[in-house]
Motif scaffolding. Structure first.
Motif: not given
Ligand SMILES: N[C@@H](CCC(=O)N[C@@H](CS)C(=O)NCC(=O)O)C(=O)O
Length: 217
Positions: A8, A19-20, A23, A42, A45-46, A57-60, A71-72
């Protein structure tokens, strides 16, 4: 080959390390792999460029040459497979460490996330007061099962592994709630994870992004 992860631009937790990307940073620090970070907003990401890397559309995300992962669980597993330090050599011990990674992500994290989401995002809903105690009970159930299995060992199965990295990362989300402290062996376990130099470096790196300052003390 350069490793680049995404994080992020500004984490909603302000740098508490929840925030993931933390890890993934932690795994890379444990195995001594340098990495670069691309910060994303944000909105970015989308957008299609990021969705090409992460369909949800997420991190990381994780890029290394031709390889792009999301996927972590998959990312940490990949790091642990490629570099020594996070998975035991013995085949059975390795399989058990991987089992704990799955347990952290599939069995322990879901009730914790349900609880955290209800508290943070749904607290103003009319049904929230009634639902929250149910979610807390589900978290307590899981923690008491884990606590009983864990006993007073330092790590889940002998030496620290990717299973511990994932389990500690998942449990950290409960730190502020007080629920973790109801299980002293789990609270001590999380503290042991946080005390690892690699975790401290990972935490400091994400904190610096989010506050502009490294941790004090
Ligand atoms: N299962 C996924 C979950 C990823 C996740 O939820 N990322 C969050 C940040 S910790 C994110 O990007 N959230 C923003 C969103 O979903 O719009 C993983 O472990 O990588």
């Amino acid at each position: 080959m350069t490793i680049t992860i995404t994080a992020f631009e500004r984490s909603p937790d302000g740098g508490k390390g929840l925030a993931r990307d933390t890890r993934v940073r932690w795994a890379l620090e444990e195995v001594g792999q340098p990495y670069e970070v691309r910060l994303v907003s944000f909105r970015a990401m989308k957008e299609p460029a990021h969705r090409a890397l992460h369909p949800f559309g997420q991190i990381p995300t994780y890029e290394e040459g031709d390889l792009a992962l999301f996927e972590t669980g998959a990312i940490v597993f990949h790091v642990a497979e490629r570099h020594a330090g996070l998975l035991p050599d013995d085949a059975n011990a390795r399989a058990r460490a991987i089992t704990w990674m799955f347990a952290a992500l599939n069995t322990v994290e879901p009730p914790i996330l349900e609880f955290a989401t209800a508290k943070l995002l749904e607290g103003d809903k009319t049904w929230s007061e009634e639902r929250l105690p149910l979610l807390v009970d589900r978290v307590r159930d899981r923690l008491s099962q884990l606590s009983a299995r864990f006993s007073d060992a330092d790590w889940l199965d002998g030496k620290f592994s990717a299973g511990d990295l994932m389990m500690v990362s998942v449990l950290l989300r409960l730190k502020l709630s007080g629920i973790l402290n109801e299980f002293p062996n789990l609270a001590a376990y999380v503290a042991r994870g946080e005390a690892r130099p690699a975790y401290k470096r990972a935490f400091a790196a994400q904190l610096t992004v989010n506050t502009g300052k490294p941790p004090t003390g």
